[in-house]
Design an enzyme around this catalytic site. Structure first.
Site, PDB file in Angstrom:
ATOM      1  N   GLY A 193       0.681  -1.305   0.166  1.00  0.00           N
ATOM      2  CA  GLY A 193      -0.026   0.019   0.094  1.00  0.00           C
ATOM      3  C   GLY A 193       0.804   1.199  -0.194  1.00  0.00           C
ATOM      4  CB  ALA A 226      16.113   9.790   2.825  1.00  0.00           C
ATOM      5  NE  ARG A 252     -28.182  15.765  10.358  1.00  0.00           N
ATOM      6  CZ  ARG A 252     -28.212  16.264   9.092  1.00  0.00           C
ATOM      7  NH1 ARG A 252     -27.218  16.850   8.575  1.00  0.00           N
ATOM      8  NH2 ARG A 252     -29.608  16.575   8.355  1.00  0.00           N
ATOM      9  CB  ILE A 286      -1.698   5.384   6.197  1.00  0.00           C
ATOM     10  CG1 ILE A 286      -2.674   4.336   5.780  1.00  0.00           C
ATOM     11  CG2 ILE A 286      -1.040   6.256   5.204  1.00  0.00           C
ATOM     12  CD1 ILE A 286      -3.881   4.873   5.450  1.00  0.00           C
ATOM     13  CG  ASP A 287      -3.284   0.382   8.048  1.00  0.00           C
ATOM     14  OD1 ASP A 287      -3.840   1.493   7.915  1.00  0.00           O
ATOM     15  OD2 ASP A 287      -3.198  -0.365   7.304  1.00  0.00           O
ATOM     16  N   GLY A 317       5.045  -2.289   3.910  1.00  0.00           N
ATOM     17  CA  GLY A 317       4.375  -2.601   5.002  1.00  0.00           C
ATOM     18  C   GLY A 317       4.970  -4.087   5.501  1.00  0.00           C
ATOM     19  CB  ALA A 336     -14.157  10.732  18.647  1.00  0.00           C
TER      20      ALA A 336
END
Ligand code: ADP
Length: 325
Positions: A14, A25, A166, A130-131, A105, A190
């Site tokens: 990913g 780099a 909402r 990103i995970d 990853g 949140a």
């Protein structure tokens, strides 16, 4: 003197913002040490199909701020086979590559580890996803940018949620890990955070909402896509029945979390790790990932990085519950 004279660099699996900063780099560090650099396009497929292109200083100019990856990335079935890896090895040998930096990853690192069991061209990994779900490093490249993207989006959702009283279920990426959900949930205040690592969170949410404590103008529940209920739609469906008084809405942030210009933090991390990966190759390391622990660069064997489970910071969940109540 190191036997490394020419290195390859590729991005695999990913994509993540900051991969370009890492390519830059790696390239610039290698050139500094008088090494030749070959960019390998489209991940492991590029090794098998010889998608090689030399990289010089100017080829990596003006990319530190760009999302995506100039080398492109891909998933490659052939590399999972012995025959595919043999072809890859022969192609690397033929053009004289002595070491490879893989930016990707845990799947990419698994491939690299298996390759290094059979072949003598050392692979060193840079965690790019990103995970943030890779053991042995506090941060992976792209995570900070994705977090900032989520925070910006949720802040906007909060405006409309407050205006209309909402309740929003916001689904973020994280098929197997709740790092993005947890941290962005704290950063946006949140009211609920639902992540795969913690079961029955939904019960807690149920109680919270039913208790009537909440007289807020809006409620935001961040849901990691891999949660046990099957994401934001499934969860919202459930709550629709439980709470007919709530005007429930759903937003799936999706792939916008993968793109964009990398944050300062991701650029600096990518720069540090790119530099460290070339140094590791020059130090005759193989089958290791360069990572960040307590702000220091560390080397972690692929074996550990892919096998061991990195847990989320559970204190953060508790803090979030207290602060958003
Ligand atoms: P990520 O690196 O983001 O976790 P993937 O899991 O898709 O992404 O892995 C990227 C690539 O790594 C795969 O397409 C494949 O070429 C290689 N790879 C993954 N697992 C293995 C494996 N068990 N053996 C050999 N190669 C693998």
């Amino acid at each position: 003197m190191s036997k490394i004279k020419k290195i390859g660099v590729l991005t695999s699996g990913g994509d993540a913002p900051g991969m370009n900063a890492a390519i830059r780099a790696v390239t610039r560090t290698a050139i500094y040490y008088n090494l030749e650099v070959i960019g390998i396009r489209e991940g492991y497929r590029g090794m098998i199909e010889r998608l090689f292109l030399p990289l010089w200083t100017h080829d990596v100019s003006d990319i530190i701020q760009r999302g995506g990856t100039i080398l492109k990335t891909a998933r490659c079935k052939e590399f999972r086979t012995e025959e595919g890896r043999k072809t890859a090895y022969e192609n690397l040998k033929e053009i004289g590559i002595d070491g490879v930096v893989v930016i990707g990853g845990d799947g990419s690192f698994t491939g690299a580890r298996i390759f290094n069991e059979d072949y003598d061209i050392p692979f060193v990994g840079i965690p790019g996803t990103i995970d943030n779900d890779i053991y042995g490093t506090d941060y992976t490249i792209g995570y900070d940018t994705a977090l900032n993207t989520v925070v910006e989006a949720v802040d906007k959702i909060r405006d409309t949620a407050s205006a209309h009283t909402r309740m929003f279920f916001v689904e973020v990426m994280g098929a197997e890990a709740g790092f993005i959900a947890l941290r962005s949930g704290v950063a946006t205040g949140a009211e609920g955070i639902i992540i795969p690592e913690i079961k029955n969170e939904e019960e807690k949410l149920n109680q919270l909402l039913a208790s009537g404590r909440r007289q807020k103008a809006s409620n935001i529940v961040i849901v990691a896509e891999g949660d046990e209920h099957g994401g934001a739609y499934a969860l919202a469906e459930k709550y629709k029945d439980h709470f007919p008084d709530y005007d429930i809405r759903i937003t799936v942030l999706g792939h916008l979390q993968r793109g964009g210009s990398p944050s300062a933090y991701d650029r600096v991390t990518a720069s540090k790790l790119g530099y460290a990966a070339v140094e590791a190759l020059l130090d005759d390391q193989k089958s290791v990932m360069v990572g960040i622990q307590n702000d220091n660069v560390v080397l972690v064997p692929f074996r550990k990085a892919v096998k061991l489970h990195k847990d989320v910071n559970r204190d953060l969940l508790e803090i979030s519950e207290i602060l958003s109540s």
